[in-house]
Design an enzyme around this catalytic site. Structure first.
Site, PDB file in Angstrom:
ATOM      1  N   ASP A   1     -49.894  22.256 -17.721  1.00  0.00           N
ATOM      2  CA  ASP A   1     -51.303  22.149 -17.339  1.00  0.00           C
ATOM      3  C   ASP A   1     -52.112  21.438 -18.419  1.00  0.00           C
ATOM      4  OD1 ASP A   1     -53.515  22.470 -15.780  1.00  0.00           O
ATOM      5  OD2 ASP A   1     -53.846  24.575 -16.269  1.00  0.00           O
TER       6      ASP A   1
ATOM      7  N   ASN B   1     -51.811  20.784  -4.603  1.00  0.00           N
ATOM      8  CA  ASN B   1     -52.134  19.503  -5.260  1.00  0.00           C
ATOM      9  C   ASN B   1     -52.375  18.357  -4.280  1.00  0.00           C
ATOM     10  OD1 ASN B   1     -50.002  20.057  -8.172  1.00  0.00           O
ATOM     11  ND2 ASN B   1     -52.174  20.476  -7.884  1.00  0.00           N
TER      12      ASN B   1
HETATM   13  C1  FPP Z   1     -51.227  19.537 -14.471  1.00  0.00           C
HETATM   14  O1  FPP Z   1     -52.308  18.934 -15.122  1.00  0.00           O
HETATM   15  C2  FPP Z   1     -50.120  18.624 -14.237  1.00  0.00           C
HETATM   16  C3  FPP Z   1     -49.635  18.243 -13.024  1.00  0.00           C
HETATM   17  C4  FPP Z   1     -50.200  18.703 -11.756  1.00  0.00           C
HETATM   18  C5  FPP Z   1     -48.525  17.308 -12.896  1.00  0.00           C
HETATM   19  C6  FPP Z   1     -47.460  17.329 -13.948  1.00  0.00           C
HETATM   20  C7  FPP Z   1     -46.764  16.048 -13.881  1.00  0.00           C
HETATM   21  C8  FPP Z   1     -46.227  15.361 -14.912  1.00  0.00           C
HETATM   22  C9  FPP Z   1     -46.189  15.861 -16.305  1.00  0.00           C
HETATM   23  C10 FPP Z   1     -45.675  14.030 -14.639  1.00  0.00           C
HETATM   24  C11 FPP Z   1     -44.225  13.840 -14.475  1.00  0.00           C
HETATM   25  C12 FPP Z   1     -43.434  14.996 -14.111  1.00  0.00           C
HETATM   26  C13 FPP Z   1     -42.082  15.020 -14.141  1.00  0.00           C
HETATM   27  C14 FPP Z   1     -41.394  16.293 -13.828  1.00  0.00           C
HETATM   28  C15 FPP Z   1     -41.251  13.854 -14.486  1.00  0.00           C
HETATM   29  P1  FPP Z   1     -53.713  18.882 -14.389  1.00  0.00           P
HETATM   30  O2  FPP Z   1     -53.820  17.566 -13.681  1.00  0.00           O
HETATM   31  O3  FPP Z   1     -53.860  20.062 -13.516  1.00  0.00           O
HETATM   32  O4  FPP Z   1     -54.701  18.931 -15.597  1.00  0.00           O
HETATM   33  P2  FPP Z   1     -56.164  19.565 -15.625  1.00  0.00           P
HETATM   34  O5  FPP Z   1     -55.989  21.035 -15.440  1.00  0.00           O
HETATM   35  O6  FPP Z   1     -56.644  19.233 -17.003  1.00  0.00           O
HETATM   36  O7  FPP Z   1     -56.961  18.920 -14.556  1.00  0.00           O
END
Ligand code: FPP
Length: 246
Positions: A22, A70
């Site tokens: 996150d 998401n």
């Molecule tokens: C959460 O941050 C992250 C995600 C929903 C996606 C995670 C994806 C990756 C790290 C990319 C590649 C993945 C793999 C497995 C190769 P957020 O967008 O919720 O952040 P925020 O809470 O600050 O808005």
């Protein structure tokens, strides 16, 4: 600098670590960049965490990469995330092979975009004999979806006479994590302290660890530091300390 890795007791490792990655969006925003910039930088943290877990001897690592919720993000972000996932899977096949890591995925995978689904199945198939560690990506996953899906499968089995007696119903065999041990440890980055519909059944007895570190900044040492914290805890499973120490 503290060497966290050398302090870890290899006899007391969790077998299965689950992670909620996150903070990508907020990390990007801080530097005035679009959210996808955070996701792109999150890939390095995925690689570091996977390597750290395999190196120390964790057998199962499960990462929450995309939840069913998401989909309600802006279309451009969802598309960019899916494209990033396909590109990363293709690129990481070599590393997975070199490190003897098996790729696995849980979630409603059939609803992923076709190219994403195909790439995923390809890498899963090409790594299926690897033994050192199982890396599971939770993709289009949510705990409630999984429980609904398990009930659907169980109802079908009842109808076809496979399961005769409700007492014999082993719920775990209908979950998408079937065959994986329950995670003993959950890590969530970015300071948020929620479960966000992740592995609701499987995390029943897990220890939770929350860190302020944003996912794109998460490195091997952060993982090892978390493991040390886990090893300081006493897991009682409803028993008393005295019962555990006899
Ligand atoms: C959460 O941050 C992250 C995600 C929903 C996606 C995670 C994806 C990756 C790290 C990319 C590649 C993945 C793999 C497995 C190769 P957020 O967008 O919720 O952040 P925020 O809470 O600050 O808005």
């Amino acid at each position: 600098m503290t060497d966290f890795k050398s302090q870890i007791d290899l006899q007391k490792l969790p077998k299965h670590v689950a992670v909620i990655m996150d903070g990508n969006g907020r990390w990007a925003k801080r530097t005035g960049m679009p959210r996808i910039f955070g996701h792109r930088n999150g890939v390095k943290a995925v690689r570091e965490t996977t390597e750290a877990a395999a190196e120390i001897g964790v057998k199962y690592l499960t990462l929450y990469a995309f939840s069913t919720e998401n989909w309600s993000r802006p279309e451009a972000e969802v598309n960019a995330l899916m494209t990033l996932l396909v590109a990363t899977l293709g690129k990481e096949l070599k590393t997975l092979t070199k490190n003897d890591i098996r790729l696995n995925a849980i979630g409603d995978l059939k609803r992923l975009p076709k190219d994403c689904y195909n790439e995923l199945i390809k890498v899963i198939d090409q790594t299926k004999h690897h033994q050192r560690m199982t890396l599971t990506l939770a993709l289009n996953y949510s705990g409630r979806w999984e429980i609904q899906d398990a009930m659907r499968k169980a109802a079908f089995a009842f109808k076809s006479g496979d399961v005769v007696n409700i007492e014999e119903l082993d719920i775990e065999q209908y979950l998408s994590t079937q065959g994986l041990p329950d995670p003993e440890f959950l890590i969530r980055t970015s300071g948020e302290q929620r479960l966000s519909n992740y592995l609701l059944w499987q995390l029943a007895y897990a220890e939770f660890y929350f860190t302020e570190v944003m996912w794109p900044d998460f490195r091997k040492d952060d993982f090892y530091k978390a493991l040390l914290d886990y090893q300081d805890r006493e897991r009682r499973f409803g028993k008393t300390s005295e019962q555990l120490n006899v």
